[in-house]
Write an enzyme that holds these catalytic residues in place. Sequence first.
Site, PDB file in Angstrom:
ATOM      1  N   HIS A  37      12.875  -6.187   0.939  1.00 24.61           N
ATOM      2  CA  HIS A  37      11.528  -5.747   0.536  1.00 24.61           C
ATOM      3  C   HIS A  37      11.389  -5.736  -0.985  1.00 24.61           C
ATOM      4  O   HIS A  37      10.339  -6.090  -1.524  1.00 24.61           O
ATOM      5  CB  HIS A  37      11.256  -4.325   1.040  1.00 24.61           C
ATOM      6  CG  HIS A  37      11.228  -4.185   2.532  1.00 24.61           C
ATOM      7  ND1 HIS A  37      12.209  -3.537   3.229  1.00 24.61           N
ATOM      8  CD2 HIS A  37      10.329  -4.605   3.444  1.00 24.61           C
ATOM      9  CE1 HIS A  37      11.913  -3.546   4.516  1.00 24.61           C
ATOM     10  NE2 HIS A  37      10.788  -4.195   4.682  1.00 24.61           N
ATOM     11  N   ARG A 189      15.765  -2.757  11.264  1.00 27.88           N
ATOM     12  CA  ARG A 189      16.315  -2.513  12.608  1.00 27.88           C
ATOM     13  C   ARG A 189      17.844  -2.627  12.641  1.00 27.88           C
ATOM     14  O   ARG A 189      18.460  -2.206  13.625  1.00 27.88           O
ATOM     15  CB  ARG A 189      15.682  -3.452  13.627  1.00 27.88           C
ATOM     16  CG  ARG A 189      14.211  -3.117  13.890  1.00 27.88           C
ATOM     17  CD  ARG A 189      13.612  -3.886  15.049  1.00 27.88           C
ATOM     18  NE  ARG A 189      12.329  -3.347  15.450  1.00 27.88           N
ATOM     19  CZ  ARG A 189      11.125  -3.860  15.109  1.00 27.88           C
ATOM     20  NH1 ARG A 189      11.053  -4.936  14.358  1.00 27.88           N
ATOM     21  NH2 ARG A 189      10.013  -3.287  15.525  1.00 27.88           N
TER      22      ARG A 189
END
Length: 290
Positions: A37, A189
């Site tokens: 990110h 995840r």
Amino acid sequence: MITVNNVAALRAAVTQARAEGKRIGLVPTMGNLHAGHIALVHTARQHAAFVVASVFVNPLQFGPNEDLDKYPRTLAADQAQLEAAGCDLLFAPTVSEMYPDGTAVQTRVSVPELAKELCGASRPGHFDGMATVVNKLFNMAQPDVAVFGQKDYQQLAVIRAMVRDLNMPIEIIGEPTVRADDGLALSSRNGYLDATQRALAPLLQRTLQAMAEAIQGGERHYEALMTRHRQVIAGSGLRLDYLDIREASSLRPAHANDEQLVILVAAYAGNTRLIDNLVFERATVADKAQ
Ligand code: PAF
């Protein structure tokens, strides 16, 4: 960096930045930020003088039996990372700010052809929910440029198609996937994986690389190649969802003479769904000489 949680405050800050002559960059995320990110934020910064990141776990893109409730929410840590990365504004709305009338009656955006296969086949409604929230974020932040990770390759294709089909004046940038040392694509995840599953997970990227090398070495029997490698993944302890070779920009099944290819994979480690992909050029020097 300022943090706002309502659309009016976001609009006011963006209007002010635009009045100062700044280009606006948007990095939509669901939070629980990692180095992948942060790379999006750095790229946005190269293209825009005012960078907005959003953190919103979008209920509309989760199926009924998916991980919406347990999806990691780590806003304070996300805030610190965004600030350190030089982000100007964090937009962290509540569900009711994004969907004031509830999700059931929300107008949807659909990119039907691209959304029905691959991840869309096992996650019905996922891409409509994703395209809808991205469309809303675009309307709220009115960015000149938006940056998304290539790890979600089909998502990026859906967003590019939406922007093209709906004439949105927004430049879409795909950021290369950031990986752990053993090749596993970074993902929020990954935090669900136990030690055994974490050790198995890099097999996905290794498989994609082996397939790409075979194709670059002259393999043209894609069905046979996929069958062989599907068996390898299925026999490893991961539960395969799909492994497919596609033409890189249209995402239609690859023909032997397509030049730009992407191999996409989705598999479960326990209950955790992992995805990865590898984009490459098929032609070898020998091919080109023919
Ligand atoms: O990739 C994600 O994190 C999400 O799908 C996105 C683009 C932020 C939309 O909710």
